[in-house]
Design a protein around this motif. Sequence first.
Motif, mmCIF file in Angstrom:
data_model
loop_
_atom_site.group_PDB
_atom_site.id
_atom_site.type_symbol
_atom_site.label_atom_id
_atom_site.label_comp_id
_atom_site.label_asym_id
_atom_site.label_seq_id
_atom_site.Cartn_x
_atom_site.Cartn_y
_atom_site.Cartn_z
ATOM 1 N N ALA A 91 -4.953 -8.269 -22.927
ATOM 2 C CA ALA A 91 -5.968 -7.296 -22.525
ATOM 3 C C ALA A 91 -7.180 -7.371 -23.442
ATOM 4 C CB ALA A 91 -5.373 -5.885 -22.534
ATOM 5 N N LEU A 92 -6.929 -7.472 -24.741
ATOM 6 C CA LEU A 92 -8.040 -7.584 -25.686
ATOM 7 C C LEU A 92 -8.800 -8.888 -25.497
ATOM 8 C CD1 LEU A 92 -6.489 -6.073 -28.932
ATOM 9 C CD2 LEU A 92 -8.364 -5.129 -27.581
ATOM 10 N N SER A 93 -8.110 -9.951 -25.147
ATOM 11 C CA SER A 93 -8.790 -11.226 -24.873
ATOM 12 C C SER A 93 -9.725 -11.090 -23.677
ATOM 13 C CB SER A 93 -7.770 -12.337 -24.628
ATOM 14 O OG SER A 93 -7.087 -12.641 -25.825
ATOM 15 N N LEU A 94 -9.304 -10.341 -22.660
ATOM 16 C CA LEU A 94 -10.184 -10.089 -21.510
ATOM 17 C C LEU A 94 -11.418 -9.306 -21.945
ATOM 18 C CD1 LEU A 94 -7.608 -9.139 -18.716
ATOM 19 C CD2 LEU A 94 -9.058 -11.175 -18.782
ATOM 20 N N LEU A 95 -11.216 -8.295 -22.794
ATOM 21 C CA LEU A 95 -12.345 -7.512 -23.298
ATOM 22 C C LEU A 95 -13.294 -8.383 -24.112
ATOM 23 C CD1 LEU A 95 -10.710 -4.173 -24.506
ATOM 24 C CD2 LEU A 95 -12.068 -4.577 -22.455
ATOM 25 N N LEU A 96 -12.733 -9.279 -24.890
ATOM 26 C CA LEU A 96 -13.548 -10.177 -25.697
ATOM 27 C C LEU A 96 -14.444 -11.031 -24.786
ATOM 28 C CD1 LEU A 96 -12.981 -11.768 -28.909
ATOM 29 C CD2 LEU A 96 -13.103 -13.441 -27.102
ATOM 30 N N ALA A 132 -11.837 7.393 -22.521
ATOM 31 C CA ALA A 132 -10.599 8.114 -22.860
ATOM 32 C C ALA A 132 -9.393 7.360 -22.301
ATOM 33 C CB ALA A 132 -10.647 9.541 -22.308
ATOM 34 N N ARG A 133 -9.486 6.889 -21.057
ATOM 35 C CA ARG A 133 -8.387 6.107 -20.463
ATOM 36 C C ARG A 133 -8.201 4.789 -21.209
ATOM 37 N NH1 ARG A 133 -11.190 7.579 -15.867
ATOM 38 N NH2 ARG A 133 -11.966 5.455 -15.612
ATOM 39 N N ASP A 134 -9.314 4.162 -21.561
ATOM 40 C CA ASP A 134 -9.272 2.880 -22.257
ATOM 41 C C ASP A 134 -8.493 2.996 -23.563
ATOM 42 O OD1 ASP A 134 -9.979 0.177 -22.251
ATOM 43 O OD2 ASP A 134 -11.837 0.525 -23.341
ATOM 44 N N PHE A 135 -8.863 3.957 -24.390
ATOM 45 C CA PHE A 135 -8.219 4.085 -25.692
ATOM 46 C C PHE A 135 -6.825 4.695 -25.590
ATOM 47 C CE2 PHE A 135 -12.474 3.052 -27.036
ATOM 48 C CZ PHE A 135 -12.198 2.154 -28.056
ATOM 49 N N GLU A 136 -6.576 5.491 -24.573
ATOM 50 C CA GLU A 136 -5.219 5.999 -24.345
ATOM 51 C C GLU A 136 -4.272 4.844 -24.041
ATOM 52 O OE1 GLU A 136 -1.937 8.306 -24.063
ATOM 53 O OE2 GLU A 136 -3.898 8.926 -24.793
ATOM 54 N N ALA A 137 -4.744 3.873 -23.264
ATOM 55 C CA ALA A 137 -3.910 2.716 -22.923
ATOM 56 C C ALA A 137 -3.515 1.941 -24.169
ATOM 57 C CB ALA A 137 -4.652 1.799 -21.947
ATOM 58 N N MET A 148 -6.916 -0.545 -31.443
ATOM 59 C CA MET A 148 -8.056 0.328 -31.158
ATOM 60 C C MET A 148 -9.288 -0.076 -31.973
ATOM 61 S SD MET A 148 -6.384 4.062 -30.364
ATOM 62 C CE MET A 148 -5.325 4.136 -31.791
ATOM 63 N N ILE A 149 -9.089 -0.535 -33.199
ATOM 64 C CA ILE A 149 -10.225 -1.015 -34.000
ATOM 65 C C ILE A 149 -10.872 -2.218 -33.327
ATOM 66 C CG2 ILE A 149 -10.801 -2.243 -36.148
ATOM 67 C CD1 ILE A 149 -8.880 -0.291 -37.580
ATOM 68 N N LEU A 150 -10.057 -3.150 -32.843
ATOM 69 C CA LEU A 150 -10.600 -4.337 -32.179
ATOM 70 C C LEU A 150 -11.345 -3.960 -30.896
ATOM 71 C CD1 LEU A 150 -7.605 -6.765 -32.765
ATOM 72 C CD2 LEU A 150 -9.889 -6.924 -33.799
ATOM 73 N N ALA A 151 -10.774 -3.047 -30.111
ATOM 74 C CA ALA A 151 -11.446 -2.597 -28.880
ATOM 75 C C ALA A 151 -12.768 -1.905 -29.215
ATOM 76 C CB ALA A 151 -10.533 -1.671 -28.083
ATOM 77 N N ALA A 152 -12.751 -1.058 -30.248
ATOM 78 C CA ALA A 152 -13.976 -0.361 -30.651
ATOM 79 C C ALA A 152 -15.017 -1.351 -31.181
ATOM 80 C CB ALA A 152 -13.657 0.699 -31.712
ATOM 81 N N ALA A 153 -14.570 -2.374 -31.896
ATOM 82 C CA ALA A 153 -15.506 -3.398 -32.389
ATOM 83 C C ALA A 153 -16.171 -4.113 -31.227
ATOM 84 C CB ALA A 153 -14.778 -4.395 -33.289
ATOM 85 N N LEU A 154 -15.398 -4.452 -30.209
ATOM 86 C CA LEU A 154 -15.974 -5.130 -29.036
ATOM 87 C C LEU A 154 -16.982 -4.230 -28.338
ATOM 88 C CD1 LEU A 154 -12.726 -6.865 -27.800
ATOM 89 C CD2 LEU A 154 -14.811 -8.021 -28.580
ATOM 90 N N ASP A 155 -16.627 -2.955 -28.175
ATOM 91 C CA ASP A 155 -17.579 -2.018 -27.566
ATOM 92 C C ASP A 155 -18.822 -1.870 -28.431
ATOM 93 O OD1 ASP A 155 -16.064 -1.449 -25.293
ATOM 94 O OD2 ASP A 155 -15.008 0.209 -26.267
ATOM 95 N N GLY A 156 -18.645 -1.830 -29.737
ATOM 96 C CA GLY A 156 -19.778 -1.695 -30.648
ATOM 97 C C GLY A 156 -20.730 -2.883 -30.576
ATOM 98 N N ILE A 157 -20.175 -4.084 -30.511
ATOM 99 C CA ILE A 157 -21.013 -5.282 -30.397
ATOM 100 C C ILE A 157 -21.835 -5.209 -29.110
ATOM 101 C CG2 ILE A 157 -20.944 -7.782 -29.988
ATOM 102 C CD1 ILE A 157 -18.410 -7.776 -31.876
ATOM 103 N N ALA A 179 -13.682 -14.743 -35.192
ATOM 104 C CA ALA A 179 -12.928 -13.798 -36.023
ATOM 105 C C ALA A 179 -12.109 -12.844 -35.161
ATOM 106 C CB ALA A 179 -13.884 -13.013 -36.926
ATOM 107 N N LEU A 180 -12.703 -12.361 -34.080
ATOM 108 C CA LEU A 180 -11.987 -11.454 -33.194
ATOM 109 C C LEU A 180 -10.842 -12.169 -32.469
ATOM 110 C CD1 LEU A 180 -15.061 -9.464 -31.913
ATOM 111 C CD2 LEU A 180 -13.071 -8.452 -33.073
ATOM 112 N N GLU A 181 -11.077 -13.385 -32.036
ATOM 113 C CA GLU A 181 -10.003 -14.162 -31.395
ATOM 114 C C GLU A 181 -8.846 -14.359 -32.373
ATOM 115 O OE1 GLU A 181 -11.947 -17.747 -30.009
ATOM 116 O OE2 GLU A 181 -12.411 -16.827 -28.075
ATOM 117 N N ASN A 182 -9.154 -14.650 -33.633
ATOM 118 C CA ASN A 182 -8.093 -14.811 -34.647
ATOM 119 C C ASN A 182 -7.332 -13.520 -34.848
ATOM 120 O OD1 ASN A 182 -8.658 -17.516 -35.095
ATOM 121 N ND2 ASN A 182 -10.052 -17.087 -36.793
ATOM 122 N N ALA A 183 -8.044 -12.398 -34.952
ATOM 123 C CA ALA A 183 -7.396 -11.100 -35.155
ATOM 124 C C ALA A 183 -6.509 -10.745 -33.957
ATOM 125 C CB ALA A 183 -8.444 -10.025 -35.393
#
Length: 188
Positions: A91-96, A132-137, A148-157, A179-183
């Motif tokens: 899921a995070l890879s899709l967000l990236l 709210a749904r995004d971070f609840e998931a 959640m830090i990685l998701a927030a970083a992607l949103d922040g970028i 860096a995000l892909e590695n994390a």
Amino acid sequence: MTGSRRRPGRSSSRDKLLDAAAGLVAKYGVQNLTIDAVAAEAKVTKGGLIYHFKTHDDLLGALIERMVEQWDVRTRMQDAVRSGEIPVKDALSLLLDETFDMSEEQRTLLTNLLAAAAAYPHLLEPVKAYYARDFEAFSNAPNAGMVMILAAALDGIALLEILGLHQFSAQQRQAMRDALENAIGELP
């Protein structure tokens, strides 16, 4: 983002009007979005537009709701993460990919819709519910804090660039993506 697809309970006329409004917002900005301009762009009468959207706020609200609906990659992903169908790291890879590969048209439309939401804060509810749904998931995932830090970083970028607060160079974008892909790859 401006493409139309029929949705249950929504008329194709309504979609045509929202397509026209999205195109105008992307091209000229939310400050130039008027009922008359949308009617002209959609080639309908002003009365035809008002049948679907009584006010300018109704039109903007529908446009923002549609934008949230069209982020269905994340919506589907949230459901799949909750049900365990896909791993959080997928899921995070899709967000990236969504963050770093956003089209210029999408970026422009999001910029203008965020401006609309800022000017009309009462229209932010669908966006707030979406996040709210995004971070609840992600909150029940193993290593939830890091997820959640990685998701927030992607949103922040994405927001830094969308809002024009900073434009990262190609080298900076690649370094962050790596860096995000590695994390993400290190997640369980």
